[in-house]
Each structure stands twice: as C-alpha cells, then as structure tokens.
Write an enzyme that holds these catalytic residues in place. Structure first.
Site, PDB file in Angstrom:
ATOM      1  CG  HIS A  76      -0.218  -0.069   2.522  1.00 44.54           C
ATOM      2  ND1 HIS A  76      -0.215  -1.178   3.332  1.00 44.54           N
ATOM      3  CD2 HIS A  76       0.541   0.852   3.148  1.00 44.54           C
ATOM      4  CE1 HIS A  76       0.510  -0.935   4.405  1.00 44.54           C
ATOM      5  NE2 HIS A  76       0.983   0.284   4.313  1.00 44.54           N
TER       6      HIS A  76
HETATM    7  C1  T46 Z   1       2.780   0.538   6.995  1.00 47.04           C
HETATM    8  C2  T46 Z   1       3.479  -0.734   7.286  1.00 47.04           C
HETATM    9  C3  T46 Z   1       4.937  -0.545   7.509  1.00 47.04           C
HETATM   10  C4  T46 Z   1      -4.859  -0.451  13.150  1.00 47.04           C
HETATM   11  O1  T46 Z   1      -6.008  -0.651  13.596  1.00 47.04           O
HETATM   12  N1  T46 Z   1      -4.124   0.602  13.605  1.00 47.04           N
HETATM   13  C5  T46 Z   1      -2.864   0.855  13.155  1.00 47.04           C
HETATM   14  O2  T46 Z   1      -2.234   1.829  13.600  1.00 47.04           O
HETATM   15  C6  T46 Z   1      -2.331  -0.005  12.128  1.00 47.04           C
HETATM   16  C7  T46 Z   1      -0.929   0.265  11.571  1.00 47.04           C
HETATM   17  C8  T46 Z   1      -3.068  -1.060  11.698  1.00 47.04           C
HETATM   18  N2  T46 Z   1      -4.313  -1.277  12.196  1.00 47.04           N
HETATM   19  C9  T46 Z   1      -5.071  -2.459  11.752  1.00 47.04           C
HETATM   20  C10 T46 Z   1      -5.512  -2.407  10.306  1.00 47.04           C
HETATM   21  C11 T46 Z   1      -5.529  -3.860   9.894  1.00 47.04           C
HETATM   22  O3  T46 Z   1      -6.780  -4.440  10.240  1.00 47.04           O
HETATM   23  O4  T46 Z   1      -4.209  -3.599  11.846  1.00 47.04           O
HETATM   24  C12 T46 Z   1      -4.449  -4.489  10.791  1.00 47.04           C
HETATM   25  C13 T46 Z   1      -3.157  -4.799  10.037  1.00 47.04           C
HETATM   26  O5  T46 Z   1      -2.734  -3.627   9.332  1.00 47.04           O
HETATM   27  P1  T46 Z   1      -2.044  -3.692   7.896  1.00 47.04           P
HETATM   28  O6  T46 Z   1      -2.591  -4.830   7.119  1.00 47.04           O
HETATM   29  O7  T46 Z   1      -2.155  -2.333   7.268  1.00 47.04           O
HETATM   30  O8  T46 Z   1      -0.519  -3.994   8.302  1.00 47.04           O
HETATM   31  P2  T46 Z   1       0.773  -3.950   7.384  1.00 47.04           P
HETATM   32  O9  T46 Z   1       1.863  -4.586   8.147  1.00 47.04           O
HETATM   33  O10 T46 Z   1       0.495  -4.459   6.014  1.00 47.04           O
HETATM   34  O11 T46 Z   1       1.111  -2.369   7.237  1.00 47.04           O
HETATM   35  C14 T46 Z   1       1.517  -1.635   8.373  1.00 47.04           C
HETATM   36  C15 T46 Z   1       0.842  -0.259   8.387  1.00 47.04           C
HETATM   37  O12 T46 Z   1      -0.573  -0.408   8.243  1.00 47.04           O
HETATM   38  C16 T46 Z   1       1.324   0.631   7.289  1.00 47.04           C
HETATM   39  O13 T46 Z   1       0.960   1.967   7.563  1.00 47.04           O
HETATM   40  O14 T46 Z   1       3.352   1.433   6.393  1.00 47.04           O
HETATM   41  O15 T46 Z   1       2.914  -1.467   8.382  1.00 47.04           O
END
Ligand code: T46
Length: 132
Positions: free
Chosen positions: A49
C-alpha cells in the site's frame, strides 16, 4: 525517491546500547503514533500500500526483513537488519514488506493517527493518484 536510511545515534557503554528518537529533531516529523509488528513468518508479505500523507520511520528491532519501495517510476529494495538504522518513508511511496526472518520485530513511528481512508491499497489506483 522519498525515502532515506537514517543512521541513528547510539549511546553505548558496558551496560548496553540506547537510541533516542525525538520529534522534529533526529526525526523529520512529529510522532503521533507508534505501532509494532512481531511474530512474523518468512512466507507472508505485508504492506502493499501507499499513504497519501503519512510519514513513517521503520526500525527493525530484532531479526531482518526486506522493504520494496516504489514511487511509480522506479523500485528499490532495502534490507533492514539492525536497530541503529531507521528507514524513513515519506508520502506517496508504495511499500511491500517481505522475506521476514521468523519473529522479526519492527517498530514504526508515524506522523499521524491511524486512518484507513488515507491508505491506497491498490497499485493501479496508486499510479493514477501520483500521476493525476
Ligand atoms: C505501513 C506498514 C509498515 C490499526 O487498527 N491501527 C494501526 O495503527 C495499524 C498500523 C493497523 N491497524 C489495523 C488495520 C488492519 O486491520 O491492523 C491491521 C493490520 O494492518 P495492515 O494490514 O495495514 O498492516 P501492514 O503490516 O500491512 O502495514 C503496516 C501499516 O498499516 C502501514 O501503515 O506502512 O505497516
């Protein structure tokens, strides 16, 4: 490209090492949120993303992983494997995280609160957004 590897100042002595991160001092933004990622596995990718406005600093506290960074024109790969190097990622950079070591631990400092609306999770939409 709008990312940078920052060599973080280490205060070390016989007791161990310490690194301090401060808003708008050794970090180029104000910290509003901290989150961390752990219990990773090698065959699972994360990220895929971009953020419209968010700036972040990623520090691998333990273990290693690969970050692919893409500004819509070129792609670069960065290998993170030490806690005294932080990866600063500015706005509008597509990121993919892969090749995690088992149980890698990442700490992420973020310039804003969590807002799902601010994510671009489709690569073609990202290309359209940055070329508009
Ligand atoms: C990024 C990379 C390095 C929340 O509720 N609050 C938060 O602050 C974050 C970061 C995530 N979430 C929830 C949203 C999803 O349901 O946690 C779940 C996993 O998030 P995501 O699939 O976006 O995780 P990554 O590891 O793919 O990405 C994360 C960050 O979202 C993103 O900003 O730059 O780590």
């Amino acid at each position: 490209m709008n990312f940078n590897l920052l060599n973080l100042k280490v205060f070390g002595d016989s007791r161990g090492k310490l690194i301090s991160l401060e808003s708008n001092k050794n970090l180029p933004f104000e910290i509003k949120r901290v989150y961390y990622i752990f219990d990773t596995v090698p065959d699972q990718e994360r990220g895929k993303h971009a953020h419209r406005n968010l700036e972040q600093l990623i520090v691998v506290m333990d273990g290693a992983c690969e970050l692919v960074l893409d500004d819509g024109k070129k792609r670069e790969t960065v290998w993170l494997n030490r806690p005294d190097v932080g990866l600063y990622i500015g706005k509008n950079i597509w990121r993919e995280m892969r090749n995690f070591s088992y149980g890698c631990k990442l700490m992420v400092l973020s310039s804003d609160f969590y807002n799902e609306e601010e994510y671009i999770r489709d690569y073609n939409e990202f290309l359209k957004y940055i070329n508009h």
